[in-house]
Design a protein around this motif. Structure first.
Motif, PDB file in Angstrom:
ATOM      1  N   SER A 102      35.251 -10.793  88.067  1.00  0.00           N
ATOM      2  CA  SER A 102      36.015 -10.432  86.867  1.00  0.00           C
ATOM      3  C   SER A 102      37.456 -10.904  87.006  1.00  0.00           C
ATOM      4  N   VAL A 103      38.024 -11.407  85.919  1.00  0.00           N
ATOM      5  CA  VAL A 103      39.426 -11.816  85.886  1.00  0.00           C
ATOM      6  C   VAL A 103      40.045 -11.293  84.595  1.00  0.00           C
ATOM      7  N   GLN A 104      41.340 -11.094  84.630  1.00  0.00           N
ATOM      8  CA  GLN A 104      42.063 -10.637  83.450  1.00  0.00           C
ATOM      9  C   GLN A 104      42.543 -11.841  82.651  1.00  0.00           C
ATOM     10  N   MET A 105      42.060 -11.981  81.417  1.00  0.00           N
ATOM     11  CA  MET A 105      42.550 -13.039  80.551  1.00  0.00           C
ATOM     12  C   MET A 105      43.962 -12.697  80.078  1.00  0.00           C
ATOM     13  N   ALA A 106      44.782 -13.717  79.929  1.00  0.00           N
ATOM     14  CA  ALA A 106      46.166 -13.521  79.498  1.00  0.00           C
ATOM     15  C   ALA A 106      46.433 -14.377  78.267  1.00  0.00           C
ATOM     16  N   ALA A 107      47.174 -13.817  77.337  1.00  0.00           N
ATOM     17  CA  ALA A 107      47.531 -14.539  76.115  1.00  0.00           C
ATOM     18  C   ALA A 107      48.831 -13.978  75.570  1.00  0.00           C
ATOM     19  N   GLN A 108      49.542 -14.791  74.841  1.00  0.00           N
ATOM     20  CA  GLN A 108      50.792 -14.387  74.207  1.00  0.00           C
ATOM     21  C   GLN A 108      50.692 -14.613  72.708  1.00  0.00           C
ATOM     22  N   VAL A 109      51.180 -13.638  71.948  1.00  0.00           N
ATOM     23  CA  VAL A 109      51.303 -13.805  70.503  1.00  0.00           C
ATOM     24  C   VAL A 109      52.691 -14.362  70.239  1.00  0.00           C
ATOM     25  N   MET A 110      52.772 -15.536  69.642  1.00  0.00           N
ATOM     26  CA  MET A 110      54.040 -16.196  69.374  1.00  0.00           C
ATOM     27  C   MET A 110      54.418 -16.027  67.903  1.00  0.00           C
ATOM     28  N   THR A 111      55.719 -15.874  67.661  1.00  0.00           N
ATOM     29  CA  THR A 111      56.212 -15.685  66.298  1.00  0.00           C
ATOM     30  C   THR A 111      56.485 -17.039  65.637  1.00  0.00           C
ATOM     31  N   VAL A 112      56.835 -16.986  64.364  1.00  0.00           N
ATOM     32  CA  VAL A 112      57.165 -18.205  63.625  1.00  0.00           C
ATOM     33  C   VAL A 112      58.426 -18.859  64.177  1.00  0.00           C
ATOM     34  N   ASN A 113      59.213 -18.114  64.945  1.00  0.00           N
ATOM     35  CA  ASN A 113      60.430 -18.665  65.545  1.00  0.00           C
ATOM     36  C   ASN A 113      60.219 -19.115  66.982  1.00  0.00           C
ATOM     37  N   GLY A 114      58.970 -19.088  67.462  1.00  0.00           N
ATOM     38  CA  GLY A 114      58.676 -19.572  68.797  1.00  0.00           C
ATOM     39  C   GLY A 114      58.942 -18.589  69.914  1.00  0.00           C
ATOM     40  N   THR A 115      59.195 -17.319  69.583  1.00  0.00           N
ATOM     41  CA  THR A 115      59.401 -16.288  70.596  1.00  0.00           C
ATOM     42  C   THR A 115      58.133 -15.455  70.742  1.00  0.00           C
ATOM     43  N   GLU A 116      58.002 -14.781  71.892  1.00  0.00           N
ATOM     44  CA  GLU A 116      56.830 -13.928  72.074  1.00  0.00           C
ATOM     45  C   GLU A 116      56.979 -12.667  71.237  1.00  0.00           C
ATOM     46  N   HIS A 117      55.938 -12.318  70.508  1.00  0.00           N
ATOM     47  CA  HIS A 117      55.981 -11.123  69.661  1.00  0.00           C
ATOM     48  C   HIS A 117      56.035  -9.881  70.540  1.00  0.00           C
ATOM     49  N   SER A 118      56.857  -8.932  70.130  1.00  0.00           N
ATOM     50  CA  SER A 118      57.118  -7.780  71.003  1.00  0.00           C
ATOM     51  C   SER A 118      56.099  -6.664  70.866  1.00  0.00           C
ATOM     52  N   THR A 119      55.383  -6.587  69.760  1.00  0.00           N
ATOM     53  CA  THR A 119      54.501  -5.432  69.546  1.00  0.00           C
ATOM     54  C   THR A 119      53.058  -5.800  69.223  1.00  0.00           C
ATOM     55  N   ALA A 120      52.776  -7.039  68.911  1.00  0.00           N
ATOM     56  CA  ALA A 120      51.416  -7.411  68.514  1.00  0.00           C
ATOM     57  C   ALA A 120      50.440  -7.194  69.666  1.00  0.00           C
ATOM     58  N   THR A 121      49.262  -6.696  69.359  1.00  0.00           N
ATOM     59  CA  THR A 121      48.218  -6.488  70.363  1.00  0.00           C
ATOM     60  C   THR A 121      47.057  -7.436  70.094  1.00  0.00           C
ATOM     61  N   ILE A 122      46.283  -7.717  71.140  1.00  0.00           N
ATOM     62  CA  ILE A 122      45.178  -8.667  71.050  1.00  0.00           C
ATOM     63  C   ILE A 122      43.880  -7.972  71.412  1.00  0.00           C
ATOM     64  N   ALA A 123      42.851  -8.227  70.623  1.00  0.00           N
ATOM     65  CA  ALA A 123      41.496  -7.768  70.924  1.00  0.00           C
ATOM     66  C   ALA A 123      40.630  -8.986  71.229  1.00  0.00           C
ATOM     67  N   TRP A 124      39.773  -8.849  72.248  1.00  0.00           N
ATOM     68  CA  TRP A 124      38.952  -9.973  72.703  1.00  0.00           C
ATOM     69  C   TRP A 124      37.467  -9.724  72.411  1.00  0.00           C
ATOM     70  N   ARG A 125      36.736 -10.816  72.193  1.00  0.00           N
ATOM     71  CA  ARG A 125      35.271 -10.723  72.126  1.00  0.00           C
ATOM     72  C   ARG A 125      34.669 -12.051  72.561  1.00  0.00           C
ATOM     73  N   SER A 126      33.397 -12.013  72.959  1.00  0.00           N
ATOM     74  CA  SER A 126      32.707 -13.192  73.482  1.00  0.00           C
ATOM     75  C   SER A 126      31.565 -13.593  72.561  1.00  0.00           C
ATOM     76  N   SER A 127      31.373 -14.906  72.439  1.00  0.00           N
ATOM     77  CA  SER A 127      30.256 -15.401  71.627  1.00  0.00           C
ATOM     78  C   SER A 127      28.926 -15.261  72.351  1.00  0.00           C
ATOM     79  N   ALA A 128      28.956 -15.121  73.672  1.00  0.00           N
ATOM     80  CA  ALA A 128      27.726 -15.036  74.463  1.00  0.00           C
ATOM     81  C   ALA A 128      27.918 -14.029  75.590  1.00  0.00           C
ATOM     82  N   PRO A 129      27.795 -12.731  75.299  1.00  0.00           N
ATOM     83  CA  PRO A 129      27.987 -11.717  76.348  1.00  0.00           C
ATOM     84  C   PRO A 129      27.010 -11.833  77.505  1.00  0.00           C
ATOM     85  N   SER A 130      25.858 -12.487  77.291  1.00  0.00           N
ATOM     86  CA  SER A 130      24.906 -12.651  78.388  1.00  0.00           C
ATOM     87  C   SER A 130      25.391 -13.685  79.400  1.00  0.00           C
TER      88      SER A 130
END
Length: 390
Positions: free
Chosen positions: A169-197
């Protein structure tokens, strides 16, 4: 002597906006400039103020945009008080517009995303109030302030930190970027897989390889911004794990470093695998093992530290003893400058082999000066010099 030693304490000066009859905005670059001057007549008028009314119960400002806040000063009977002087103080994520404003209006700009407060402080006679150690001021109103971040524009997904093998298992990392090119301070991300098997992912982005193959991961914000990443899951090659030391003794709070090596069937070292690390308390419950293979216990006792992947595993026993009792600190001497407040402290050995200390001061209350002390003899601390720091 250990050198240099730095103890840093930071102070924050809040921006301020002056309201005098027609609400005139002024800058407050230093703590001393937070409160504007007021005549005796203006302070007498301020003593009549019983309530500061704002145009809303909460101020919400989009980042980088300006909003106009309606406000007014009223006496106990609900009448507008003329001629009083007041301050609108905002937290650091909001900035005043440094310009004259006509009428009972204050213009504020959202600087940084976050939450804070907006406080109204009225200037009154010197014996009728005090705010932040300054006489002649009375706080009469406060509302919460929220600065919303720039709109989200895209999600940037990083490569996994390790090869995704089956059973790891590994922790996926991602950043939500704003229209001004900065990292969004409050946005959260939900993940899902196309093939859980093949590749299973939790909502928080913990990716687990299930079987060899590929799958598409989708990351999406609550606002509908999304991105995809194709992950390849590889069959786990590890057949054995070694862990040294196999047993050891340590003290509570000390760090134990383990050398953990995973190998395949041919004896080759597998370096790009995320091993599962765990602690089992045999006689204690306060042990922790970290991704870099270090272990520390907050409680005494015996612990089993385990490294595993698939069917391969290794373990080590750690016995944790109590630390020696605390050493009593003996007071020898102190250097005193009662007219200022000390901020930071540097202690070091000079080129002449003697020991010295620098102490800084807070700007408020006559500071902005660094003092130099001779501390070779800790029973006889002496002041050598000082320098103004601007």
């Amino acid at each position: 002597m250990t050198r240099p030693t730095l103890l840093a304490q930071l102070t924050t000066t809040l921006p301020a906006l002056a309201i005098a009859a027609t609400l005139v905005a002024i800058t407050a670059a230093s703590a001393a400039a937070q409160f504007p001057p007021a005549t005796d007549d203006q302070r007498t008028a301020g003593a009549m103020v019983a309530e500061v009314r704002f145009g809303s119960e909460e101020l919400v400002i989009p980042r980088g945009e300006m909003v106009t806040l309606m406000t007014g000063l009223y006496d106990a009977n609900g009448n507008v008080v003329e001629g009083a002087v007041a301050i609108v103080m905002t937290s650091g994520n909001v900035s005043p517009r440094f310009a004259s404003i006509t009428g009972q209006r204050v213009e504020l700009t959202g600087e940084l995303p976050g939450e804070g407060t907006l406080s109204a402080i009225v200037m009154v006679p010197l014996d009728q109030g005090s705010v932040r150690g300054t006489a002649g001021a009375s706080q009469l109103g406060q509302i919460p302030v929220r600065v919303l971040d720039y709109p989200a524009a895209l999600i940037a997904i990083a490569e996994p930190s390790h090869t995704v093998y089956t059973g790891t298992s590994v922790q996926m990392a991602a950043q939500v970027m704003t229209v001004n090119g900065t990292e969004h301070s409050t946005a959260t991300i939900a993940w899902r897989s196309s093939a859980p098997s093949v590749a299973m992912v939790s909502g928080g982005g913990i990716l687990t390889g299930v079987s060899a193959g590929s799958a598409t991961l989708r990351a999406q914000t609550e606002g509908g911004i999304s991105a995809e990443y194709t992950v390849s899951v590889v069959a786990n090659p590890v057949t054995s794990i070694s862990m040294l030391p196999s047993s050891t003794q340590t003290r509570r709070g000390d760090v134990v470093e383990f050398d953990i090596v995973a190998r395949d069937a041919d004896g080759n070292v597998v370096t790009d695998i995320a091993l599962d690390l765990a602690v089992s308390g045999l006689q204690g419950t306060g042990g922790f093992v970290y991704d870099d293979g270090t272990f520390v216990a907050e409680e005494t006792g015996a612990y089993r530290v385990i490294a595993s992947t698939g069917s391969a595993s290794a373990a080590s026993i750690v016995e944790v003893d109590e630390r020696a009792g605390p050493v009593e600190v003996e007071f020898l001497d102190h250097g005193v400058r009662a007219e200022v407040a000390t901020s930071d402290l540097w202690v070091f050995e000079g080129a002449d082999g003697e020991d010295y200390a620098y102490t800084g001061t807070h700007s408020r209350g006559g500071g902005e000066r660094m003092f130099v002390w001779h501390v070779t003899d800790p029973t006889n601390i002496s002041l050598l010099d000082s320098v103004v720091v601007d």
